[in-house]
Design a protein around this motif. Structure first.
Motif, PDB file in Angstrom:
ATOM      1  N   ALA A   1       0.836  -1.198   0.000  1.00 11.58           N
ATOM      2  CA  ALA A   1       0.000   0.000   0.000  1.00 11.58           C
ATOM      3  C   ALA A   1       0.871   1.248   0.000  1.00 11.58           C
ATOM      4  CB  ALA A   1      -0.923   0.013   1.214  1.00 11.58           C
ATOM      5  N   VAL A   2       0.424   2.263  -0.742  1.00  6.26           N
ATOM      6  CA  VAL A   2       1.143   3.536  -0.835  1.00  6.26           C
ATOM      7  C   VAL A   2       0.127   4.669  -0.771  1.00  6.26           C
ATOM      8  CG1 VAL A   2       2.556   5.020  -2.313  1.00  6.26           C
ATOM      9  CG2 VAL A   2       3.044   2.567  -2.188  1.00  6.26           C
ATOM     10  N   GLN A   3       0.428   5.681   0.038  1.00  6.67           N
ATOM     11  CA  GLN A   3      -0.389   6.891   0.090  1.00  6.67           C
ATOM     12  C   GLN A   3       0.481   8.062  -0.355  1.00  6.67           C
ATOM     13  OE1 GLN A   3      -0.285   5.018   3.308  1.00  6.67           O
ATOM     14  NE2 GLN A   3      -1.805   3.741   2.295  1.00  6.67           N
ATOM     15  N   MET A   4      -0.029   8.854  -1.293  1.00  9.93           N
ATOM     16  CA  MET A   4       0.738   9.961  -1.842  1.00  9.93           C
ATOM     17  C   MET A   4      -0.075  11.249  -1.757  1.00  9.93           C
ATOM     18  SD  MET A   4       2.402   8.058  -5.201  1.00  9.93           S
ATOM     19  CE  MET A   4       3.496   9.442  -5.550  1.00  9.93           C
ATOM     20  N   PHE A   5       0.482  12.241  -1.072  1.00 11.49           N
ATOM     21  CA  PHE A   5      -0.144  13.554  -0.899  1.00 11.49           C
ATOM     22  C   PHE A   5       0.625  14.521  -1.783  1.00 11.49           C
ATOM     23  CE2 PHE A   5      -2.493  15.874   2.770  1.00 11.49           C
ATOM     24  CZ  PHE A   5      -3.098  16.726   1.848  1.00 11.49           C
ATOM     25  N   GLU A   6       0.087  14.833  -2.960  1.00 11.66           N
ATOM     26  CA  GLU A   6       0.824  15.570  -3.972  1.00 11.66           C
ATOM     27  C   GLU A   6       0.087  16.841  -4.390  1.00 11.66           C
ATOM     28  OE1 GLU A   6       3.790  14.399  -4.951  1.00 11.66           O
ATOM     29  OE2 GLU A   6       3.676  12.407  -4.057  1.00 11.66           O
ATOM     30  N   HIS A   7       0.643  17.520  -5.373  1.00 14.32           N
ATOM     31  CA  HIS A   7      -0.031  18.660  -5.991  1.00 14.32           C
ATOM     32  C   HIS A   7      -0.362  18.328  -7.438  1.00 14.32           C
ATOM     33  CE1 HIS A   7      -0.526  22.728  -7.792  1.00 14.32           C
ATOM     34  NE2 HIS A   7      -1.123  22.961  -6.641  1.00 14.32           N
ATOM     35  N   SER A   8       0.664  18.134  -8.268  1.00 12.31           N
ATOM     36  CA  SER A   8       0.422  17.750  -9.661  1.00 12.31           C
ATOM     37  C   SER A   8       1.111  16.445 -10.040  1.00 12.31           C
ATOM     38  CB  SER A   8       0.900  18.855 -10.603  1.00 12.31           C
ATOM     39  OG  SER A   8       2.323  18.931 -10.600  1.00 12.31           O
ATOM     40  N   THR A   9       2.130  16.035  -9.270  1.00  9.83           N
ATOM     41  CA  THR A   9       3.008  14.871  -9.556  1.00  9.83           C
ATOM     42  C   THR A   9       3.815  15.070 -10.828  1.00  9.83           C
ATOM     43  OG1 THR A   9       1.405  13.548 -10.845  1.00  9.83           O
ATOM     44  CG2 THR A   9       1.390  13.276  -8.452  1.00  9.83           C
ATOM     45  N   LEU A  10       3.932  16.312 -11.301  1.00  5.77           N
ATOM     46  CA  LEU A  10       4.685  16.563 -12.527  1.00  5.77           C
ATOM     47  C   LEU A  10       6.135  16.111 -12.410  1.00  5.77           C
ATOM     48  CD1 LEU A  10       4.461  17.827 -15.361  1.00  5.77           C
ATOM     49  CD2 LEU A  10       5.215  19.998 -14.359  1.00  5.77           C
ATOM     50  N   ALA A  11       6.711  16.235 -11.193  1.00  2.96           N
ATOM     51  CA  ALA A  11       8.104  15.851 -10.983  1.00  2.96           C
ATOM     52  C   ALA A  11       8.231  14.465 -10.361  1.00  2.96           C
ATOM     53  CB  ALA A  11       8.796  16.888 -10.092  1.00  2.96           C
ATOM     54  N   SER A  12       7.144  13.691 -10.362  1.00  2.00           N
ATOM     55  CA  SER A  12       7.159  12.392  -9.668  1.00  2.00           C
ATOM     56  C   SER A  12       6.818  11.226 -10.589  1.00  2.00           C
ATOM     57  CB  SER A  12       6.169  12.420  -8.488  1.00  2.00           C
ATOM     58  OG  SER A  12       6.424  13.493  -7.635  1.00  2.00           O
ATOM     59  N   ARG A  13       7.052  11.378 -11.868  1.00  2.00           N
ATOM     60  CA  ARG A  13       6.651  10.317 -12.803  1.00  2.00           C
ATOM     61  C   ARG A  13       7.431   9.027 -12.579  1.00  2.00           C
ATOM     62  NH1 ARG A  13       5.047  12.880 -18.676  1.00  2.00           N
ATOM     63  NH2 ARG A  13       3.759  14.595 -17.900  1.00  2.00           N
ATOM     64  N   ASP A  14       8.734   9.139 -12.323  1.00  2.00           N
ATOM     65  CA  ASP A  14       9.535   7.939 -12.073  1.00  2.00           C
ATOM     66  C   ASP A  14       9.054   7.215 -10.823  1.00  2.00           C
ATOM     67  OD1 ASP A  14      11.038   8.491 -14.298  1.00  2.00           O
ATOM     68  OD2 ASP A  14      12.719   9.369 -13.204  1.00  2.00           O
ATOM     69  N   LEU A  15       8.706   7.994  -9.806  1.00  2.00           N
ATOM     70  CA  LEU A  15       8.205   7.397  -8.572  1.00  2.00           C
ATOM     71  C   LEU A  15       6.876   6.688  -8.815  1.00  2.00           C
ATOM     72  CD1 LEU A  15       8.562   7.047  -5.510  1.00  2.00           C
ATOM     73  CD2 LEU A  15       7.319   9.202  -5.215  1.00  2.00           C
ATOM     74  N   LEU A  16       5.977   7.330  -9.538  1.00  2.00           N
ATOM     75  CA  LEU A  16       4.686   6.714  -9.841  1.00  2.00           C
ATOM     76  C   LEU A  16       4.855   5.439 -10.652  1.00  2.00           C
ATOM     77  CD1 LEU A  16       2.579   9.892 -10.662  1.00  2.00           C
ATOM     78  CD2 LEU A  16       2.093   8.246  -8.845  1.00  2.00           C
ATOM     79  N   ALA A  17       5.740   5.478 -11.639  1.00  2.00           N
ATOM     80  CA  ALA A  17       5.965   4.289 -12.464  1.00  2.00           C
ATOM     81  C   ALA A  17       6.463   3.127 -11.615  1.00  2.00           C
ATOM     82  CB  ALA A  17       6.967   4.615 -13.580  1.00  2.00           C
ATOM     83  N   SER A  18       7.353   3.397 -10.653  1.00  2.00           N
ATOM     84  CA  SER A  18       7.869   2.345  -9.776  1.00  2.00           C
ATOM     85  C   SER A  18       6.769   1.806  -8.870  1.00  2.00           C
ATOM     86  CB  SER A  18       9.024   2.890  -8.930  1.00  2.00           C
ATOM     87  OG  SER A  18      10.102   3.303  -9.737  1.00  2.00           O
ATOM     88  N   VAL A  19       5.932   2.703  -8.374  1.00  2.00           N
ATOM     89  CA  VAL A  19       4.826   2.283  -7.508  1.00  2.00           C
ATOM     90  C   VAL A  19       3.857   1.400  -8.268  1.00  2.00           C
ATOM     91  CG1 VAL A  19       2.799   3.101  -6.255  1.00  2.00           C
ATOM     92  CG2 VAL A  19       4.999   4.237  -5.931  1.00  2.00           C
ATOM     93  N   PHE A  20       3.477   1.811  -9.468  1.00  2.00           N
ATOM     94  CA  PHE A  20       2.553   0.999 -10.267  1.00  2.00           C
ATOM     95  C   PHE A  20       3.167  -0.352 -10.605  1.00  2.00           C
ATOM     96  CE2 PHE A  20       0.788   5.253 -11.943  1.00  2.00           C
ATOM     97  CZ  PHE A  20      -0.075   5.340 -10.862  1.00  2.00           C
ATOM     98  N   ASP A  21       4.460  -0.367 -10.896  1.00  2.00           N
ATOM     99  CA  ASP A  21       5.141  -1.619 -11.231  1.00  2.00           C
ATOM    100  C   ASP A  21       5.185  -2.572 -10.044  1.00  2.00           C
ATOM    101  OD1 ASP A  21       6.921  -3.210 -13.116  1.00  2.00           O
ATOM    102  OD2 ASP A  21       8.297  -2.916 -11.436  1.00  2.00           O
ATOM    103  N   SER A  22       5.187  -2.032  -8.827  1.00  2.00           N
ATOM    104  CA  SER A  22       5.264  -2.883  -7.632  1.00  2.00           C
ATOM    105  C   SER A  22       3.960  -3.609  -7.350  1.00  2.00           C
ATOM    106  CB  SER A  22       5.631  -2.028  -6.411  1.00  2.00           C
ATOM    107  OG  SER A  22       4.538  -1.204  -6.018  1.00  2.00           O
ATOM    108  N   GLY A  23       2.863  -3.144  -7.964  1.00  2.00           N
ATOM    109  CA  GLY A  23       1.572  -3.771  -7.724  1.00  2.00           C
ATOM    110  C   GLY A  23       0.876  -3.305  -6.463  1.00  2.00           C
ATOM    111  N   ALA A  24       1.358  -2.198  -5.880  1.00  2.00           N
ATOM    112  CA  ALA A  24       0.782  -1.697  -4.639  1.00  2.00           C
ATOM    113  C   ALA A  24      -0.583  -1.054  -4.874  1.00  2.00           C
ATOM    114  CB  ALA A  24       1.721  -0.682  -4.002  1.00  2.00           C
ATOM    115  N   ARG A  25      -1.417  -1.079  -3.847  1.00  2.00           N
ATOM    116  CA  ARG A  25      -2.651  -0.313  -3.846  1.00  2.00           C
ATOM    117  C   ARG A  25      -2.287   1.144  -3.572  1.00  2.00           C
ATOM    118  NH1 ARG A  25      -7.471  -0.662  -5.853  1.00  2.00           N
ATOM    119  NH2 ARG A  25      -7.536  -2.864  -5.205  1.00  2.00           N
ATOM    120  N   VAL A  26      -2.640   2.039  -4.478  1.00  2.00           N
ATOM    121  CA  VAL A  26      -2.183   3.431  -4.399  1.00  2.00           C
ATOM    122  C   VAL A  26      -3.356   4.368  -4.146  1.00  2.00           C
ATOM    123  CG1 VAL A  26      -0.925   5.280  -5.556  1.00  2.00           C
ATOM    124  CG2 VAL A  26      -0.354   2.889  -6.046  1.00  2.00           C
ATOM    125  N   HIS A  27      -3.256   5.155  -3.080  1.00  2.00           N
ATOM    126  CA  HIS A  27      -4.195   6.235  -2.814  1.00  2.00           C
ATOM    127  C   HIS A  27      -3.459   7.541  -3.102  1.00  2.00           C
ATOM    128  CE1 HIS A  27      -6.124   2.958  -0.596  1.00  2.00           C
ATOM    129  NE2 HIS A  27      -7.249   3.644  -0.711  1.00  2.00           N
TER     130      HIS A  27
END
Length: 261
Positions: free
Chosen positions: A97-123
């Motif tokens: 599980a991952v919880q992310m408190f962001e604004h636009s995630t414009l600078a977090s694409r690599d992080l998001l890609a890694s999270v999605f690849d891990s198979g985690a439930r993302v809020h």
């Protein structure tokens, strides 16, 4: 780099230094007991006290090493500096599980890609691009990220739960399994007077949530409070039908898939 060289030198020579101090203290004690002039010299120059203090410091260092280092805490200059460790942690631990408190995630694409690849439930909490958005540029950035997420270009988003908050952005952070990565947003005005905010350029802190329980509890509380009143994507579009007409139309096209020639 300089710190690493100093630390490597200490690691190589600290054992030798400790052994020398022990021998020096014992030798000084014996010599002082046998030879009165040596005792007077040691007493007058306070050299024996210096040796004892050095030995106590060495013993303290050894006890700390045996006990182990305090719970991990890392401070980074900005998000770019923190990103490699975050991505590595996700790949190695594959959090559920991952919880992310962001604004636009414009600078977090690599992080998001890694999270999605891990198979985690993302809020994931993004700022509403229409309600309370600080300026037009930020609005467009959030819209672009929504399209990026919905297109699936960052990976499998089937476990993504996306919502939008409209209060002014302040806390930013990610709860990734057992670690917590937090920072904040700061506000400024551009040369033309337009208000804007900074997030990824600010310092970031990464801690073990199991050790820093109060900080983790604070983040959890703030995230849950924002999540409870945040809007889903459909609710956000419906709340601002005129402003979101272009985004809604583009999302509809994405759902339909590419048109046949």
């Amino acid at each position: 780099m300089a710190y690493e060289r100093v630390r490597a030198f200490i690691d190589r020579h600290v054992t030798r230094l400790g052994s020398f101090l022990i021998v020096a203290v014992v030798a000084a004690a014996i010599a002082g007991a046998v030879f009165q002039p040596v005792q007077n010299l040691l007493t007058g120059s306070r050299a024996f006290e210096v040796l004892i203090i050095g030995l106590l410091l060495e013993i303290t260092t050894r006890l700390v090493e045996l006990k182990g280092a305090p719970p991990g805490i890392e401070v980074y200059e900005n998000q770019r500096a923190a990103m490699p460790d975050l991505v590595r942690h996700i790949r190695e631990t594959r959090p559920s599980a991952v919880q992310m408190f962001e604004h636009s995630t414009l600078a977090s694409r690599d992080l998001l890609a890694s999270v999605f690849d891990s198979g985690a439930r993302v809020h994931l909490l993004l700022h509403d691009p229409y309600q309370g958005c600080i300026n037009d540029l930020q609005c467009r950035a959030i819209e672009a990220q929504v399209l990026t997420l919905e297109s699936g270009s960052l990976g499998d988003t089937s476990k993504l739960d996306l919502r939008f908050y409209s209060t002014p952005a302040s806390l930013r952070g990610r709860r990734i399994g057992t670690i917590l990565n937090v920072g904040w947003f700061t506000y400024f005005r551009r040369v033309d007077g337009t208000p804007d905010l900074l997030g990824s350029q600010n310092a970031m802190l990464t801690v073990d949530a199991r050790s820093f329980t109060q900080l983790a509890a604070y983040f959890d509380q703030q995230f849950q409070t924002a999540w409870a009143s945040a809007l889903t994507l459909d609710q956000m579009l419906a709340a601002s039908p005129q402003e979101s007409v272009t985004l809604a139309a583009t999302l509809a096209q994405l759902k339909q898939g590419p048109s046949l020639p």
